[in-house]
Design an enzyme around this catalytic site. Sequence first.
Site, PDB file in Angstrom:
ATOM      1  N   ARG A   1       0.799  -1.221   0.000  1.00 32.29           N
ATOM      2  CA  ARG A   1       0.000   0.000   0.000  1.00 32.29           C
ATOM      3  C   ARG A   1       0.838   1.282   0.000  1.00 32.29           C
ATOM      4  NH1 ARG A   1      -2.830  -3.805   1.691  1.00 32.29           N
ATOM      5  NH2 ARG A   1      -0.882  -4.309   2.694  1.00 32.29           N
ATOM      6  N   THR A   2       1.784   1.370   0.932  1.00 29.17           N
ATOM      7  CA  THR A   2       2.454   2.664   1.121  1.00 29.17           C
ATOM      8  C   THR A   2       3.288   3.020  -0.105  1.00 29.17           C
ATOM      9  OG1 THR A   2       2.539   2.077   3.440  1.00 29.17           O
ATOM     10  CG2 THR A   2       3.782   4.014   2.781  1.00 29.17           C
TER      11      THR A   2
ATOM     12  N   LYS B   1      25.592  -3.167   0.245  1.00 24.73           N
ATOM     13  CA  LYS B   1      27.070  -3.120   0.274  1.00 24.73           C
ATOM     14  C   LYS B   1      27.561  -2.364   1.496  1.00 24.73           C
ATOM     15  CE  LYS B   1      26.820  -2.407  -4.680  1.00 24.73           C
ATOM     16  NZ  LYS B   1      26.947  -1.262  -5.604  1.00 24.73           N
TER      17      LYS B   1
ATOM     18  N   ARG C   1      10.917   3.970   3.718  1.00 24.73           N
ATOM     19  CA  ARG C   1      10.580   2.992   4.764  1.00 24.73           C
ATOM     20  C   ARG C   1      11.839   2.219   5.114  1.00 24.73           C
ATOM     21  NH1 ARG C   1       5.565  -1.110   4.817  1.00 24.73           N
ATOM     22  NH2 ARG C   1       4.558   0.878   5.316  1.00 24.73           N
TER      23      ARG C   1
ATOM     24  N   HIS D   1       4.491   5.834  11.642  1.00 26.92           N
ATOM     25  CA  HIS D   1       4.033   5.645  10.260  1.00 26.92           C
ATOM     26  C   HIS D   1       3.059   6.793   9.975  1.00 26.92           C
ATOM     27  CE1 HIS D   1       2.959   3.946   6.537  1.00 26.92           C
ATOM     28  NE2 HIS D   1       2.613   2.721   6.890  1.00 26.92           N
TER      29      HIS D   1
HETATM   30  N1   CP Z   1      -0.537  -0.085   5.864  1.00 24.69           N
HETATM   31  C1   CP Z   1       0.680  -0.292   5.327  1.00 24.69           C
HETATM   32  O1   CP Z   1       1.671   0.333   5.702  1.00 24.69           O
HETATM   33  O2   CP Z   1       0.709  -1.263   4.352  1.00 24.69           O
HETATM   34  P1   CP Z   1       2.011  -1.717   3.564  1.00 24.69           P
HETATM   35  O3   CP Z   1       2.942  -2.370   4.563  1.00 24.69           O
HETATM   36  O4   CP Z   1       1.527  -2.679   2.512  1.00 24.69           O
HETATM   37  O5   CP Z   1       2.657  -0.509   2.980  1.00 24.69           O
END
Ligand code: CP
Length: 307
Positions: free
Chosen positions: A51-52, A80, A101, A129
Amino acid sequence: MRSVIDIVDLSVEELRELMQTACDIIEHPERYREVCRHKKLATLFFEPSTRTRLSFEAAMYELGGNVISVSSAGASSAAKGESVADTAKTVSCYADIIAMRHPKEGAALVASRAATIPVINAGDGGHNHPTQTLADLLTIYREKGRMDHLTIGLCGDLKFGRTVHSLINAMSRYEDIRFVLISPEELKLPSYVKKDLLGRRRIPYWQTTALEEFMPELDILYMTRVQRERFFNEEDYLRLKDSYILTPQKLKTAKEDLAIMHPLPRVNEISIAIDDDPRACYFKQVANGKYMRMALILKLLKEAGTL
Ligand code: CP
């Protein structure tokens, strides 16, 4: 350079403005189709995501911009031994904005200090998040028509669930918010979150191990999965993974206008029999996430003087 690492990097007024922009994008997408022409978003994902990452990328394409991407740690020079800071400095030479991320808490903050372009935290370990929280806030606003006077049940892995920590942080800034914390003993909300966020702001909360105990009181039920990737021990994960499974039977005493939310991915904590219940909002959250990320990209590029 303005970055967004934690949801509290955005004031309540800025959250309102972002929601307003997202609603305008939903109503008038044609007004936004070219606004990021020739601008580039770099998505740096050192941890899995559906999703993100894809919603950030869809967001930039729908704004008329372009995307360059690292989709796993193994596919970049991190494999590396390159540091997060050096990666951020390097990507600043290619892109206008970064969404990152990383499995390590604090990695996005380190990147933002080294980068010369805005950095958006797309999830750092079990910590924060913020853009999932933006998706959650727009969903709450669109479903309930308000951000205050709400009783919010948070269920599942409240220890490692970074979306839960960010949501508590965001919602506890609105008036008359109460939380019901539903988790096994081992996955209770960390005491620093209870003390620093709920205690300091005098937010009422109750803790329980029973999903149904407070069901009639709830305006929102936010389910989460047990975060397998944060456990040191597979045995503990297997013992706790099925602690809560929301079924139609368990919703018997719930309000007619309860909003059932989940950041996804779902494993089995919400039965698929609930997907057709009009109170199920988790796929609406997915859609709302893209619009809020569009609004955030616009805001940060404007503040950086890039737009
Ligand atoms: N909700 C969320 O962060 O989903 P993903 O891990 O798929 O990005």
